[in-house]
Write a protein that holds these residues in place. Structure first.
Motif, PDB file in Angstrom:
ATOM      1  N   LEU A  31      20.351  -3.290  -4.218  1.00  0.00           N
ATOM      2  CA  LEU A  31      19.700  -2.856  -2.987  1.00  0.00           C
ATOM      3  C   LEU A  31      19.081  -4.037  -2.249  1.00  0.00           C
ATOM      4  O   LEU A  31      18.524  -4.945  -2.881  1.00  0.00           O
ATOM      5  CB  LEU A  31      18.597  -1.842  -3.302  1.00  0.00           C
ATOM      6  N   PRO A  32      19.151  -4.029  -0.926  1.00  0.00           N
ATOM      7  CA  PRO A  32      18.416  -5.052  -0.172  1.00  0.00           C
ATOM      8  C   PRO A  32      16.919  -4.894  -0.416  1.00  0.00           C
ATOM      9  O   PRO A  32      16.401  -3.783  -0.441  1.00  0.00           O
ATOM     10  CB  PRO A  32      18.772  -4.735   1.285  1.00  0.00           C
ATOM     11  N   THR A  33      16.228  -5.994  -0.623  1.00  0.00           N
ATOM     12  CA  THR A  33      14.783  -5.923  -0.791  1.00  0.00           C
ATOM     13  C   THR A  33      14.119  -5.867   0.580  1.00  0.00           C
ATOM     14  O   THR A  33      14.670  -6.322   1.585  1.00  0.00           O
ATOM     15  CB  THR A  33      14.250  -7.138  -1.568  1.00  0.00           C
ATOM     16  N   ASP A  34      12.931  -5.300   0.617  1.00  0.00           N
ATOM     17  CA  ASP A  34      12.200  -5.184   1.869  1.00  0.00           C
ATOM     18  C   ASP A  34      11.721  -6.555   2.341  1.00  0.00           C
ATOM     19  O   ASP A  34      11.393  -7.429   1.525  1.00  0.00           O
ATOM     20  CB  ASP A  34      10.987  -4.269   1.695  1.00  0.00           C
TER      21      ASP A  34
ATOM     22  N   ALA B 240       0.824  -1.208   0.000  1.00  0.00           N
ATOM     23  CA  ALA B 240       0.000   0.000   0.000  1.00  0.00           C
ATOM     24  C   ALA B 240       0.857   1.256   0.000  1.00  0.00           C
ATOM     25  O   ALA B 240       0.457   2.284  -0.547  1.00  0.00           O
ATOM     26  CB  ALA B 240      -0.922  -0.008   1.214  1.00  0.00           C
ATOM     27  N   GLU B 241       2.058   1.172   0.620  1.00  0.00           N
ATOM     28  CA  GLU B 241       2.953   2.329   0.625  1.00  0.00           C
ATOM     29  C   GLU B 241       3.307   2.764  -0.788  1.00  0.00           C
ATOM     30  O   GLU B 241       3.565   3.943  -1.047  1.00  0.00           O
ATOM     31  CB  GLU B 241       4.228   2.011   1.398  1.00  0.00           C
ATOM     32  N   LEU B 242       3.309   1.798  -1.710  1.00  0.00           N
ATOM     33  CA  LEU B 242       3.709   2.090  -3.082  1.00  0.00           C
ATOM     34  C   LEU B 242       2.540   2.509  -3.960  1.00  0.00           C
ATOM     35  O   LEU B 242       2.646   3.462  -4.739  1.00  0.00           O
ATOM     36  CB  LEU B 242       4.396   0.853  -3.674  1.00  0.00           C
ATOM     37  N   VAL B 243       1.430   1.831  -3.851  1.00  0.00           N
ATOM     38  CA  VAL B 243       0.313   2.087  -4.773  1.00  0.00           C
ATOM     39  C   VAL B 243      -0.911   2.661  -4.080  1.00  0.00           C
ATOM     40  O   VAL B 243      -1.910   2.962  -4.737  1.00  0.00           O
ATOM     41  CB  VAL B 243      -0.080   0.794  -5.520  1.00  0.00           C
ATOM     42  N   GLY B 244      -0.846   2.848  -2.749  1.00  0.00           N
ATOM     43  CA  GLY B 244      -1.963   3.443  -2.031  1.00  0.00           C
ATOM     44  C   GLY B 244      -1.819   4.949  -1.923  1.00  0.00           C
ATOM     45  O   GLY B 244      -0.979   5.565  -2.605  1.00  0.00           O
ATOM     46  N   PRO B 245      -2.602   5.590  -1.079  1.00  0.00           N
ATOM     47  CA  PRO B 245      -2.496   7.042  -0.877  1.00  0.00           C
ATOM     48  C   PRO B 245      -1.082   7.431  -0.455  1.00  0.00           C
ATOM     49  O   PRO B 245      -0.492   6.806   0.425  1.00  0.00           O
ATOM     50  CB  PRO B 245      -3.509   7.305   0.248  1.00  0.00           C
TER      51      PRO B 245
ATOM     52  N   ALA C  60       7.746  -3.091   9.374  1.00  0.00           N
ATOM     53  CA  ALA C  60       6.843  -1.943   9.261  1.00  0.00           C
ATOM     54  C   ALA C  60       7.464  -0.860   8.396  1.00  0.00           C
ATOM     55  O   ALA C  60       6.770  -0.158   7.653  1.00  0.00           O
ATOM     56  CB  ALA C  60       6.508  -1.399  10.648  1.00  0.00           C
ATOM     57  N   TYR C  61       8.798  -0.700   8.481  1.00  0.00           N
ATOM     58  CA  TYR C  61       9.498   0.310   7.698  1.00  0.00           C
ATOM     59  C   TYR C  61      10.092  -0.383   6.478  1.00  0.00           C
ATOM     60  O   TYR C  61      10.850  -1.339   6.606  1.00  0.00           O
ATOM     61  CB  TYR C  61      10.600   0.964   8.538  1.00  0.00           C
ATOM     62  N   LEU C  62       9.731   0.057   5.302  1.00  0.00           N
ATOM     63  CA  LEU C  62      10.174  -0.586   4.059  1.00  0.00           C
ATOM     64  C   LEU C  62      11.198   0.323   3.385  1.00  0.00           C
ATOM     65  O   LEU C  62      10.856   1.149   2.545  1.00  0.00           O
ATOM     66  CB  LEU C  62       8.976  -0.825   3.149  1.00  0.00           C
ATOM     67  N   PRO C  63      12.479   0.202   3.737  1.00  0.00           N
ATOM     68  CA  PRO C  63      13.464   1.184   3.265  1.00  0.00           C
ATOM     69  C   PRO C  63      13.674   1.198   1.758  1.00  0.00           C
ATOM     70  O   PRO C  63      13.846   2.266   1.179  1.00  0.00           O
ATOM     71  CB  PRO C  63      14.748   0.773   4.003  1.00  0.00           C
TER      72      PRO C  63
ATOM     73  N   THR D   7      20.498   3.653  12.046  1.00  0.00           N
ATOM     74  CA  THR D   7      19.791   2.386  11.881  1.00  0.00           C
ATOM     75  C   THR D   7      20.107   1.856  10.492  1.00  0.00           C
ATOM     76  O   THR D   7      20.487   2.629   9.602  1.00  0.00           O
ATOM     77  CB  THR D   7      18.271   2.567  12.013  1.00  0.00           C
ATOM     78  N   PRO D   8      19.962   0.547  10.262  1.00  0.00           N
ATOM     79  CA  PRO D   8      20.194   0.032   8.909  1.00  0.00           C
ATOM     80  C   PRO D   8      19.348   0.734   7.850  1.00  0.00           C
ATOM     81  O   PRO D   8      19.796   0.947   6.725  1.00  0.00           O
ATOM     82  CB  PRO D   8      19.831  -1.454   9.037  1.00  0.00           C
ATOM     83  N   GLU D   9      18.130   1.126   8.225  1.00  0.00           N
ATOM     84  CA  GLU D   9      17.221   1.743   7.252  1.00  0.00           C
ATOM     85  C   GLU D   9      17.678   3.133   6.812  1.00  0.00           C
ATOM     86  O   GLU D   9      17.361   3.567   5.706  1.00  0.00           O
ATOM     87  CB  GLU D   9      15.811   1.849   7.841  1.00  0.00           C
ATOM     88  N   SER D  10      18.418   3.840   7.663  1.00  0.00           N
ATOM     89  CA  SER D  10      18.883   5.184   7.312  1.00  0.00           C
ATOM     90  C   SER D  10      20.332   5.195   6.856  1.00  0.00           C
ATOM     91  O   SER D  10      20.903   6.261   6.627  1.00  0.00           O
ATOM     92  CB  SER D  10      18.732   6.129   8.522  1.00  0.00           C
ATOM     93  N   SER D  11      20.916   4.030   6.690  1.00  0.00           N
ATOM     94  CA  SER D  11      22.343   3.960   6.366  1.00  0.00           C
ATOM     95  C   SER D  11      22.599   4.313   4.904  1.00  0.00           C
ATOM     96  O   SER D  11      21.691   4.259   4.057  1.00  0.00           O
ATOM     97  CB  SER D  11      22.881   2.559   6.654  1.00  0.00           C
ATOM     98  N   PRO D  12      23.851   4.643   4.579  1.00  0.00           N
ATOM     99  CA  PRO D  12      24.200   4.925   3.179  1.00  0.00           C
ATOM    100  C   PRO D  12      24.028   3.743   2.241  1.00  0.00           C
ATOM    101  O   PRO D  12      24.136   3.912   1.030  1.00  0.00           O
ATOM    102  CB  PRO D  12      25.678   5.338   3.276  1.00  0.00           C
ATOM    103  N   VAL D  13      23.768   2.544   2.787  1.00  0.00           N
ATOM    104  CA  VAL D  13      23.435   1.413   1.921  1.00  0.00           C
ATOM    105  C   VAL D  13      22.325   1.803   0.959  1.00  0.00           C
ATOM    106  O   VAL D  13      22.314   1.405  -0.211  1.00  0.00           O
ATOM    107  CB  VAL D  13      23.009   0.183   2.764  1.00  0.00           C
ATOM    108  N   TYR D  14      21.398   2.614   1.442  1.00  0.00           N
ATOM    109  CA  TYR D  14      20.260   3.024   0.632  1.00  0.00           C
ATOM    110  C   TYR D  14      20.525   4.364  -0.064  1.00  0.00           C
ATOM    111  O   TYR D  14      20.623   4.424  -1.291  1.00  0.00           O
ATOM    112  CB  TYR D  14      18.993   3.082   1.492  1.00  0.00           C
TER     113      TYR D  14
END
Length: 377
Positions: A307-310, A184-189, A315-318, A355-362
């Motif tokens: 990129l690592p897949t979610d 839903a994060e991708l195709v929802g509101p 809950a957080y889909l980086p 956190t891994p989600e905010s790292s330069p990996v992404y």
């Protein structure tokens, strides 16, 4: 216009040859300096350690990486910044603002997380904080391209192709990025704009169907989010966007795209978000970004590494949030600056509470090419 720098770096054995050009406002471009960084084996080894590696099942673990360890990441960023950024450039960046740095890097240098390297050792000031960064492509590529997309408003309809590959690929071990359904994060509101067209159906688009979609109307943008088959050092044109036909892998290679740009015409803005869609690590420039520029794009945003897949349970889909940041930037009037704003926000989070989600990996995986005639921003 500000100050525009062009930093060119090439590996020469264990060394790195570099040159630096700059243009201040409307003044002519001037050569600043050039030189050789001797014995960069430590830097090359550090860079290879940064690049996420897929496991046996084709997945990338975001936690098994130097970029997710704050102390090691900062030490590597300082090493790379101190050795690869010319002192003359660092000095100017520490002065006034309004700088754009175009980086033309080949080989292992293309996998350096340029946005994240430090400008000043001991201060944790990153290059992206001091300048707008873009990847530089040979001017001849844009000058001789087969077509140029007509100008269009970035808010007008775009084509989004999402997870078009097979649900399971027994040859490669790849599986769908979004098994079951798109989040839903991708195709929802708040996700992809309802005015854009999303590739139809679940795992239902072949390369030929992509060609039909691209030619049926003039799109303002192409947003591809899916698997990318990597090229090879001896054949970078083998890099490909992964589609499927009757459940079997169907590739649109860079070579095919270069050979038939009219069959797969690119709109003015193209995002290729997948496993290492940038091809600058190869000596020959004939990969997917070049193919997109040749087919008409003026702006191409791609990824330096896989990129690592979610994970669906998170809950957080980086990875999805990164893709949406690119999508929103390409809908903005000034896409490069819009994407930089998101990266700076991620960097601030990384510095405050890593956190891994905010790292330069992404956020440091992203890089954009801009055709010479396209205005900055």
């Amino acid at each position: 216009m500000g100050v525009i720098w062009r930093l060119t770096l090439e590996p020469v054995g264990a060394d790195v040859a570099w040159s630096l050009l700059h243009r201040d406002g409307s003044a002519p471009t001037k050569a600043v300096i050039g030189g050789i960084v001797r014995d960069t084996r430590a830097e090359a080894d550090a860079t290879f350690a940064l690049v996420p590696r897929p496991s046996a099942d084709g997945r990338v673990d975001p936690t098994a990486n130097v970029l997710t360890d704050p102390a090691r990441e900062l030490a590597t960023a300082e090493l790379l910044g101190a050795r690869l950024l010319p002192p003359a450039l660092r000095e100017r960046l520490n002065g006034d603002g309004g700088h754009t740095v175009q980086i033309a890097a080949r080989g292992w240098l293309a996998n350096v997380p340029w946005d994240a390297i430090t400008v000043n050792a001991g201060t944790d000031t990153r290059l992206i904080e001091k300048a707008i960064l873009v990847s530089a492509m040979s001017p001849g590529i844009a000058a001789t391209r087969a077509r140029s997309a007509p100008p269009s408003h970035p808010g007008s309809p775009g084509l989004a192709i999402i997870d078009a590959g097979p649900a399971e690929d027994t040859m490669t071990g790849e599986s769908a990025i979004y098994p079951g359904r798109l989040p839903a994060e991708l195709v929802g509101p708040g996700g992809i704009d309802p005015g854009d067209v999303v590739a139809p159906g679940k795992y239902s688009m072949s390369a030929a169907e992509a060609a039909k979609a691209l030619t049926e109307q003039e799109w303002s943008r192409l947003f591809y989010l899916g698997h990318v088959a990597g090229g090879r050092p001896e054949e970078p044109a083998a890099a490909a966007l992964v589609f499927q036909r009757h459940g079997i892998r169907d590739l649109l290679t860079a070579g095919m795209w270069l050979a038939e740009p009219g069959r797969w015409p690119a709109p003015a803005r193209v995002a290729l978000i997948g496993g290492g869609s940038d091809d600058a690590r190869f000596t020959e420039a004939s990969g997917l970004p070049v193919a997109a520029i040749n087919a008409g794009a003026g702006l191409v945003t791609c990824t330096r590494w896989a990129l690592p897949t979610d994970r669906p349970q998170d809950a957080y889909l980086p990875a999805t949030r990164l893709a949406l940041a690119v999508y929103r930037a390409h809908r903005a009037e000034r896409p490069i600056e819009s994407l930089r704003a998101w990266q700076l926000d991620q960097l601030a989070t990384w510095k405050e509470q890593a956190t891994p989600e905010s790292s330069p990996v992404y956020w440091a995986a992203l890089t954009s090419y801009v055709a010479p005639e396209v205005a900055r921003g």
